[in-house]
Scaffold this active site. Sequence first.
Site, short mmCIF file in Angstrom:
data_model
loop_
_atom_site.label_atom_id
_atom_site.label_comp_id
_atom_site.label_asym_id
_atom_site.label_seq_id
_atom_site.Cartn_x
_atom_site.Cartn_y
_atom_site.Cartn_z
N HIS A 49 68.16 69.75 14.52
CA HIS A 49 67.09 68.80 14.87
C HIS A 49 67.65 67.42 15.23
O HIS A 49 66.98 66.39 15.02
CB HIS A 49 66.09 68.67 13.72
CG HIS A 49 65.44 69.96 13.35
ND1 HIS A 49 64.41 70.52 14.10
CD2 HIS A 49 65.66 70.83 12.32
CE1 HIS A 49 64.02 71.65 13.54
NE2 HIS A 49 64.77 71.87 12.46
N SER A 116 65.16 77.06 14.00
CA SER A 116 64.05 76.35 13.37
C SER A 116 63.18 75.74 14.47
O SER A 116 63.69 75.12 15.41
CB SER A 116 64.56 75.26 12.42
OG SER A 116 63.49 74.51 11.88
N HIS A 135 60.56 70.99 19.84
CA HIS A 135 61.88 71.47 20.24
C HIS A 135 62.29 72.63 19.34
O HIS A 135 61.62 72.94 18.33
CB HIS A 135 62.93 70.35 20.20
CG HIS A 135 63.15 69.80 18.81
ND1 HIS A 135 62.48 68.70 18.34
CD2 HIS A 135 63.97 70.20 17.78
CE1 HIS A 135 62.86 68.44 17.10
NE2 HIS A 135 63.77 69.35 16.75
#
EC number: 3.4.21.97
Length: 663
Positions: A49, A116, A135
């Site tokens: 992330h 994820s 995303h």
Amino acid sequence: MNPADHPSVYVAGYLALYGADESDELNIDRKDIRAAIPTPAPLPINIDHRRDCTVGAVLALIDDEHGLFFLGKINCPVMVRTLETAASQEIFSELDNLKPDDKLLYIITNYLPSVSLSSRRLAPGETADETFLAHVALCLLGKRIGTIVTYDLTPEEAIEPFRKLSPNSKATLLSQGKETERLLGEMVWYPSKNAITKALLGTAVNNMLLRDRWQIISERRRMAGITGQKYLQASSFTALTDSMTSNNVSVTHPICENANPGNIQKDEEMQVCISPAQTSETLNAGVLSGCNDFHRLPHSDPASTSDQTNLQSLIEPSMNTQSSRPPGDDFIWVPIKSYNQLVSRNASQPTNIPDIAITSNQPPFIPPALMNTSISGQHSIPSGYAQYGYPTPVGTHNSLLPLGPVNQMGGFQYGPQVYPLSYGQSPLEAKLTALLECMTKEKRPVDEEHRGDDMHTTREERGRRGRKRPYEFDRSIESDLYYPGEFRRSNFSPPQASSMKYEETTGGRHDLSQTGPVLNSLMGAVTSLQKEVERLNGGNLPISNAQSSYGVPNGMHAPVYYSYPPPGTHPTVSWPMGVERPMPSTEGKTSTNSTVIPVPVSDPEAGRNVPITATISQERSDGIQKESIEQSRDTMNASAVAGIHRTSDAGVDVFINQMMAHQ
């Protein structure tokens, strides 16, 4: 860096499984997914992330019946170069002729095996739209269940391991992926080297304390329905080396609190070892034998659907169902291939010790109740059983052996005690048995010799006689040790009545004729020591012409010193021989309470025993003891320095008491 040197890598997997996550924060409603796709632009793919570490883009998103599935493309030479330089080449030392692309797939698949999804938080009552999905991040382990991804060089091979994915979904993914890839063209993502290094290092640091991560990854891989994955270490087909195979963890069935049993896909490629009863016709192509770790399962066709169903019915009830998992953590799942190898290897090893109960032709042993009195000699019983003390010889299992004598009543000499022995004795057992037999033979004559002896009488007799010292204690012929002053008879004639009477009156003391030789030898040694001490003192004692008060001529007395001269006295000044030395008294008077005892002493010069005069009194002995204690404070005493209790004084007391007792 030339992008052509590092081809693009395709990644595929479930971003979320419907109904698998019980947490409201992680659970995604299917209607929100349908409202969010298709997205207006391809979603970026980054690492953990990190927005400054984008390495690719999502090519396709579909709403499958099991969950949200994606297909992406990674084209980042910086990340590829960093992983290749950081990984050691010893990882692939056991693999021959491995291509650089395969090495890259091994590294990235095991370093970032999960994915994820980042989505926007919806306010209460808010509905999702095209901006709902943000995303996709590559990571070690995602929070959502079943989010394990696969990497490969083509889109078809990337989505092939997902068996739960329907054929229509696969076709839609491939078509959408080609369209998006055509729009992106040869796009390459170049994050900074510092950003990619921090992202890859942070993945390892943040998850280094994660416990049983490969077991969790393996369970989630099964939840996602991944079978036949080539590069994932947690899968059954990953094998960098023989010692790094994942068969020991891949067979663990998915057990998770948040897992939906209806969404768990059963493994369809369990390794099966073909037994002699099975043939190649009974095993379809849908089941791999486990010999080739890099083969994939063929595509299922409708013609072989019935055969695969019959085959799964044979495999799943025993190995591939969730109910067959034993409770607790005390059990492990073993692949069928390894289990069959262990069984066949164990069956091929011959046993060294034959089973006598099976190979022997003799009937089972029945202990006899009472033998016939007419039978004499030795009793024969089957081998494998023997009387205590009579071992069975090794190697004679099919013969009847004579084992132990019997008495006239028909029983064993030591009672009918029969003990089962093992079929064959070890060398140590044979030695112990022989030693026991020798000890038994040696003990038997000793018991017969002492039978009826005074030392082997009843307990009451031993208690009465233990109050007094027996007059004939030494009966054995062995040369027992004795202390100085004790006498041991050389003959063993029965005692006379006079000697018994003398022993009762004198308290057990022997007569002087028996103890004389021993005492003469001891007194001769003491005299020699006294002369040696006199010589070491350096003084010659003056000879006096005076006669003793007892009529003994001068020169016939042996010098007797009760103590050394006190300090300050001239060494040549000593008391004349033959004259009694006065006893020092506290009142300045000479003690008159004394006793004169003549003691025979061996004179080496005269060759005969002559008496000496020794004046001993209680007051004199007390004075000598006090004088010795005062001298010990000024002189060096080895025993005192050593700190050990002094035993010389006790020995002298015993010696003097023995001398006085036999006068």
